[in-house]
Design a protein around this motif. Structure first.
Motif, PDB file in Angstrom:
ATOM      1  N   LEU A 114       0.831  -1.211   0.000  1.00 14.31           N
ATOM      2  CA  LEU A 114       0.000   0.000   0.000  1.00 14.31           C
ATOM      3  C   LEU A 114       0.863   1.259   0.000  1.00 14.31           C
ATOM      4  CD1 LEU A 114      -2.746  -1.109   2.545  1.00 14.31           C
ATOM      5  CD2 LEU A 114      -3.052  -0.750   0.094  1.00 14.31           C
ATOM      6  N   LEU A 115       2.026   1.180   0.663  1.00 18.08           N
ATOM      7  CA  LEU A 115       2.940   2.322   0.673  1.00 18.08           C
ATOM      8  C   LEU A 115       3.439   2.632  -0.737  1.00 18.08           C
ATOM      9  CD1 LEU A 115       4.578   4.437   2.189  1.00 18.08           C
ATOM     10  CD2 LEU A 115       6.343   2.685   2.596  1.00 18.08           C
ATOM     11  N   VAL A 116       3.765   1.563  -1.500  1.00 11.85           N
ATOM     12  CA  VAL A 116       4.205   1.756  -2.890  1.00 11.85           C
ATOM     13  C   VAL A 116       3.102   2.429  -3.702  1.00 11.85           C
ATOM     14  CG1 VAL A 116       4.857   0.579  -5.019  1.00 11.85           C
ATOM     15  CG2 VAL A 116       5.820  -0.172  -2.838  1.00 11.85           C
ATOM     16  N   MET A 117       1.869   1.973  -3.493  1.00 11.62           N
ATOM     17  CA  MET A 117       0.738   2.572  -4.198  1.00 11.62           C
ATOM     18  C   MET A 117       0.550   4.038  -3.779  1.00 11.62           C
ATOM     19  SD  MET A 117      -1.879  -0.668  -3.915  1.00 11.62           S
ATOM     20  CE  MET A 117      -3.246   0.209  -4.675  1.00 11.62           C
ATOM     21  N   TYR A 118       0.781   4.320  -2.514  1.00 10.29           N
ATOM     22  CA  TYR A 118       0.651   5.700  -2.014  1.00 10.29           C
ATOM     23  C   TYR A 118       1.677   6.617  -2.683  1.00 10.29           C
ATOM     24  CZ  TYR A 118       0.576   9.661   1.208  1.00 10.29           C
ATOM     25  OH  TYR A 118       0.493  10.914   1.741  1.00 10.29           O
ATOM     26  N   VAL A 119       2.914   6.142  -2.776  1.00  9.41           N
ATOM     27  CA  VAL A 119       3.967   6.941  -3.419  1.00  9.41           C
ATOM     28  C   VAL A 119       3.634   7.180  -4.890  1.00  9.41           C
ATOM     29  CG1 VAL A 119       6.394   6.956  -4.115  1.00  9.41           C
ATOM     30  CG2 VAL A 119       5.760   6.192  -1.819  1.00  9.41           C
ATOM     31  N   ALA A 120       3.130   6.129  -5.564  1.00 11.28           N
ATOM     32  CA  ALA A 120       2.760   6.273  -6.974  1.00 11.28           C
ATOM     33  C   ALA A 120       1.643   7.296  -7.139  1.00 11.28           C
ATOM     34  CB  ALA A 120       2.330   4.920  -7.542  1.00 11.28           C
ATOM     35  N   GLY A 121       0.635   7.236  -6.232  1.00 11.33           N
ATOM     36  CA  GLY A 121      -0.457   8.205  -6.292  1.00 11.33           C
ATOM     37  C   GLY A 121       0.020   9.620  -6.044  1.00 11.33           C
ATOM     38  N   SER A 122       0.967   9.776  -5.112  1.00 11.61           N
ATOM     39  CA  SER A 122       1.530  11.105  -4.831  1.00 11.61           C
ATOM     40  C   SER A 122       2.268  11.657  -6.042  1.00 11.61           C
ATOM     41  CB  SER A 122       2.476  11.032  -3.625  1.00 11.61           C
ATOM     42  OG  SER A 122       1.782  10.621  -2.465  1.00 11.61           O
ATOM     43  N   LEU A 123       2.980  10.773  -6.752  1.00 11.46           N
ATOM     44  CA  LEU A 123       3.691  11.207  -7.959  1.00 11.46           C
ATOM     45  C   LEU A 123       2.711  11.658  -9.041  1.00 11.46           C
ATOM     46  CD1 LEU A 123       6.519   8.501  -8.194  1.00 11.46           C
ATOM     47  CD2 LEU A 123       6.769  10.938  -7.612  1.00 11.46           C
ATOM     48  N   VAL A 124       1.592  10.956  -9.152  1.00 11.23           N
ATOM     49  CA  VAL A 124       0.559  11.348 -10.116  1.00 11.23           C
ATOM     50  C   VAL A 124       0.065  12.768  -9.810  1.00 11.23           C
ATOM     51  CG1 VAL A 124      -1.789  10.896 -10.932  1.00 11.23           C
ATOM     52  CG2 VAL A 124      -0.175   9.001 -10.649  1.00 11.23           C
ATOM     53  N   ILE A 125      -0.195  13.033  -8.532  1.00 13.76           N
ATOM     54  CA  ILE A 125      -0.647  14.372  -8.132  1.00 13.76           C
ATOM     55  C   ILE A 125       0.428  15.410  -8.438  1.00 13.76           C
ATOM     56  CG2 ILE A 125      -1.279  15.814  -6.162  1.00 13.76           C
ATOM     57  CD1 ILE A 125      -2.561  13.346  -4.914  1.00 13.76           C
ATOM     58  N   THR A 126       1.694  15.053  -8.159  1.00  9.17           N
ATOM     59  CA  THR A 126       2.811  15.968  -8.416  1.00  9.17           C
ATOM     60  C   THR A 126       2.898  16.343  -9.891  1.00  9.17           C
ATOM     61  OG1 THR A 126       4.050  14.986  -6.579  1.00  9.17           O
ATOM     62  CG2 THR A 126       5.312  16.251  -8.188  1.00  9.17           C
ATOM     63  N   LEU A 127       2.582  15.391 -10.760  1.00 11.47           N
ATOM     64  CA  LEU A 127       2.616  15.674 -12.203  1.00 11.47           C
ATOM     65  C   LEU A 127       1.378  16.436 -12.671  1.00 11.47           C
ATOM     66  CD1 LEU A 127       3.952  12.220 -13.488  1.00 11.47           C
ATOM     67  CD2 LEU A 127       5.223  14.373 -13.372  1.00 11.47           C
ATOM     68  N   LEU A 128       0.218  16.090 -12.128  1.00 10.75           N
ATOM     69  CA  LEU A 128      -1.031  16.696 -12.585  1.00 10.75           C
ATOM     70  C   LEU A 128      -1.149  18.168 -12.185  1.00 10.75           C
ATOM     71  CD1 LEU A 128      -3.693  13.891 -11.928  1.00 10.75           C
ATOM     72  CD2 LEU A 128      -2.744  14.626 -14.120  1.00 10.75           C
ATOM     73  N   THR A 129      -0.628  18.532 -11.012  1.00 10.56           N
ATOM     74  CA  THR A 129      -0.800  19.904 -10.516  1.00 10.56           C
ATOM     75  C   THR A 129      -0.179  20.950 -11.440  1.00 10.56           C
ATOM     76  OG1 THR A 129      -0.927  19.115  -8.229  1.00 10.56           O
ATOM     77  CG2 THR A 129      -0.409  21.447  -8.566  1.00 10.56           C
ATOM     78  N   PRO A 130       1.134  20.864 -11.783  1.00  6.43           N
ATOM     79  CA  PRO A 130       1.695  21.870 -12.715  1.00  6.43           C
ATOM     80  C   PRO A 130       1.129  21.749 -14.125  1.00  6.43           C
ATOM     81  CG  PRO A 130       3.317  20.149 -12.261  1.00  6.43           C
ATOM     82  CD  PRO A 130       2.173  19.919 -11.326  1.00  6.43           C
ATOM     83  N   LEU A 131       0.772  20.504 -14.531  1.00 12.50           N
ATOM     84  CA  LEU A 131       0.192  20.330 -15.868  1.00 12.50           C
ATOM     85  C   LEU A 131      -1.117  21.092 -15.983  1.00 12.50           C
ATOM     86  CD1 LEU A 131       0.169  18.967 -18.646  1.00 12.50           C
ATOM     87  CD2 LEU A 131      -0.992  17.000 -17.583  1.00 12.50           C
ATOM     88  N   GLY A 132      -1.953  20.988 -14.950  1.00 15.17           N
ATOM     89  CA  GLY A 132      -3.223  21.714 -14.964  1.00 15.17           C
ATOM     90  C   GLY A 132      -3.017  23.216 -15.028  1.00 15.17           C
ATOM     91  N   GLY A 133      -2.026  23.719 -14.283  1.00 15.36           N
ATOM     92  CA  GLY A 133      -1.738  25.157 -14.310  1.00 15.36           C
ATOM     93  C   GLY A 133      -1.263  25.622 -15.672  1.00 15.36           C
ATOM     94  N   TYR A 134      -0.399  24.824 -16.310  1.00 15.20           N
ATOM     95  CA  TYR A 134       0.123  25.188 -17.628  1.00 15.20           C
ATOM     96  C   TYR A 134      -0.981  25.207 -18.677  1.00 15.20           C
ATOM     97  CZ  TYR A 134       2.672  24.814 -22.038  1.00 15.20           C
ATOM     98  OH  TYR A 134       3.131  25.022 -23.322  1.00 15.20           O
ATOM     99  N   VAL A 135      -1.819  24.184 -18.673  1.00 14.66           N
ATOM    100  CA  VAL A 135      -2.922  24.101 -19.640  1.00 14.66           C
ATOM    101  C   VAL A 135      -3.895  25.262 -19.428  1.00 14.66           C
ATOM    102  CG1 VAL A 135      -4.906  22.737 -20.380  1.00 14.66           C
ATOM    103  CG2 VAL A 135      -2.732  21.609 -19.921  1.00 14.66           C
ATOM    104  N   ALA A 136      -4.149  25.620 -18.158  1.00 12.16           N
ATOM    105  CA  ALA A 136      -5.069  26.722 -17.860  1.00 12.16           C
ATOM    106  C   ALA A 136      -4.556  28.042 -18.431  1.00 12.16           C
ATOM    107  CB  ALA A 136      -5.269  26.838 -16.355  1.00 12.16           C
ATOM    108  N   ILE A 137      -3.251  28.295 -18.280  1.00 15.67           N
ATOM    109  CA  ILE A 137      -2.669  29.542 -18.784  1.00 15.67           C
ATOM    110  C   ILE A 137      -2.817  29.642 -20.298  1.00 15.67           C
ATOM    111  CG2 ILE A 137      -0.465  30.718 -19.190  1.00 15.67           C
ATOM    112  CD1 ILE A 137      -1.546  31.289 -16.480  1.00 15.67           C
ATOM    113  N   LEU A 138      -2.669  28.510 -20.988  1.00  9.85           N
ATOM    114  CA  LEU A 138      -2.817  28.513 -22.451  1.00  9.85           C
ATOM    115  C   LEU A 138      -4.211  28.979 -22.867  1.00  9.85           C
ATOM    116  CD1 LEU A 138      -1.032  25.166 -23.434  1.00  9.85           C
ATOM    117  CD2 LEU A 138      -0.138  27.501 -23.639  1.00  9.85           C
ATOM    118  N   GLY A 139      -5.213  28.693 -22.032  1.00  7.41           N
ATOM    119  CA  GLY A 139      -6.568  29.125 -22.352  1.00  7.41           C
ATOM    120  C   GLY A 139      -6.911  30.498 -21.810  1.00  7.41           C
ATOM    121  N   GLU A 140      -6.378  30.826 -20.631  1.00  2.00           N
ATOM    122  CA  GLU A 140      -6.746  32.086 -19.966  1.00  2.00           C
ATOM    123  C   GLU A 140      -6.257  33.322 -20.724  1.00  2.00           C
ATOM    124  OE1 GLU A 140      -6.630  30.404 -15.361  1.00  2.00           O
ATOM    125  OE2 GLU A 140      -5.030  31.698 -16.151  1.00  2.00           O
TER     126      GLU A 140
END
Length: 467
Positions: free
Chosen positions: A66-92
């Motif tokens: 479960l710890l391995v899965m937790y780390v993987a999920g945290s990495l997903v969040i780490t990647l999604l957060t700046p990606l969402g900000g970058y995509v938003a700026i392209l539209g804003e």
């Protein structure tokens, strides 16, 4: 026009959807951030609670998995957060520029009456508030507000899965809290409007003072003007103070409601744990999520205040966006070029329409001005000299009769085409805060340097410009 709070919301949200909501970049950013919040609020807490349960049962291999899965999920969040900000700026950025340009185009095409009855400072402030706050509100909707709402809804869904009785208790708490917050916001709305009106008066007076600084200085009214600004600012400060005092008074009932429901939820959870109805993982999950929901409800209060401030600052823009002009261009305009300049006013009547009465200015007025002829119109102040010039420019439409130029009724041509053929020099000097050349190019932006020099010479301005 007075509208209810929910009508204001509908108006603003409809506009946001027609502008920012049409950008697929912004829609994609919303989905990316939604996925990120689901991982953070559902997947990770469930993994943590299950890890704790495995450890208490000495299932260390399961905990490590479960710890391995937790780390993987945290990495997903780490990647999604700046990606969402970058995509938003392209539209804003493109929508921000386009909406600002659209609003300003609408503003400069509004009838002259709007500017005569509005203070320039407030119009300027309202223009910037519209463009800035529509952007900030859009960012908040797919950012902060979405985070707050999901931090309340998603934990409730998970808790219902764990134990529906606890889940129903928390739903009751959330419904009562949200209803109270909305009621409090509606109650504060009139005070928010009063604060905006004081802001409007203060910014308008300051702008008028700066625009007419020569009059203030020549009449030695610097001190009086400063005192008036101080008085206006005091009224504005008092209005804001009254608003925030009212908001503070509404906090106590909210705190009492939260404390009461929270105590009930914890009592139910402890009793169910002691009876074995829910296990350790369920207790950890419930306790963690209850605090998450509680934090979300506290943040929701601030979010609603900020949200309503955004709405309140955007609303004045609809005085321009929804305004119907009195003077309209014809559906099928006539060509208006190669003008000789024979002006005929035939049996015209005109009056200024006021709320309870009409002020008659012209009645059965007839004037013929042959092409090339120079005439002067003289008369007492208020006799209608400036009004006559404005009617020729079609800033107003006559009540009856006709005004023609070379036998073409000016109502049959585009207003812009008409005004391009007229050189208008008003009573007060007009000078934009830019270069002399840019001021000269105002009516003919594509003129070359030779034409600019000729215009300066014709205006007898070459001497003082060279100095």
């Amino acid at each position: 026009m007075k509208r209810s709070g929910f009508e204001n919301y509908r108006l603003v949200y409809s506009h946001l959807w027609k502008t920012y909501g049409q950008s697929w970049y912004i829609r994609s950013a919303f989905l990316i951030r939604f996925a990120s919040r689901v991982f953070k609020l559902v997947v990770l807490p469930v993994l943590v609670s299950q890890m704790i349960a495995n450890i208490t049962q000495s299932d260390f291999d399961g905990a490590r998995s479960l710890l391995v899965m937790y780390v993987a999920g945290s990495l997903v969040i780490t990647l999604l957060t700046p990606l969402g900000g970058y995509v938003a700026i392209l539209g804003e950025n493109p929508v921000y520029a386009k909406s600002m340009r659209m609003y300003f185009q609408k503003l400069v095409n509004v009838d002259i009456h709007f500017f005569n009855s509005s203070q320039a400072g407030y119009i300027t402030a309202a223009t910037r508030q519209y463009s800035d706050n529509t952007l900030l509100m859009t960012r908040s909707l797919y950012g902060r507000y979405m985070n707050t709402v999901l931090s309340i809804l998603l934990p409730i869904i998970v808790i219902i899965k764990v134990n529906y009785i606890i889940g129903l208790s928390i739903i009751a708490l959330s419904i009562v809290q949200v209803a109270y917050l909305l009621w409090a916001s509606i109650r504060i709305a009139p005070l928010r409007t009063i604060s905006r009106e004081h802001y409007k008066k203060t910014s308008g007076f300051i702008s008028d003072a700066v625009s007419n600084i020569l009059a203030i200085k020549s009449s030695a009214q610097e001190v009086k003007s400063s005192e008036k600004v101080g008085m206006l600012m005091q009224k504005e400060s008092n209005a804001f103070l009254k608003r925030y005092i009212s908001q503070a008074q509404l906090v106590l009932p909210r705190e009492l409601i939260t404390t009461f429901f929270l105590a009930i939820v914890f009592i139910i959870t402890v009793n169910m744990a002691s009876s074995g109805t829910i296990g350790v993982a369920g207790v950890v999950l419930v306790m963690t999520y209850v605090l998450t929901i509680l934090t979300g409800l506290y943040v929701l209060s601030d979010d609603i205040d900020q949200h309503d401030d955004f709405v309140d600052k955007i609303l004045p823009a609809f005085e321009v966006l929804d305004r119907e002009n009195i003077v309209h261009d014809p559906d099928e305009p006539r060509e208006f070029s190669d003008i000789k300049g024979c002006v005929v006013l035939r049996d015209i009547e005109f009056s200024y329409k006021e709320e309870n009465s009409n002020t008659v200015v012209f009645k059965h007025l007839n004037i013929i001005i042959p092409a090339g002829q120079k005439i002067g119109v003289v008369g007492l102040s208020g006799a209608g000299k400036s009004t006559l010039a404005k009617l020729l420019l079609r800033f107003d439409d006559i009540d009856s009769g006709s005004i023609t130029v070379d036998d073409i009724d000016i109502r049959d041509v585009l207003q812009a085409d008409l005004r391009r053929q007229i050189a208008y020099v008003p009573q007060e000097p007009l000078l934009f805060h830019s270069t002399i050349k840019e001021n000269v190019l105002l009516s003919k932006p594509d003129a070359n340097d030779k034409e600019v020099a000729a215009a300066i010479k014709s205006a007898h301005a070459a001497g003082f410009i060279e100095q």
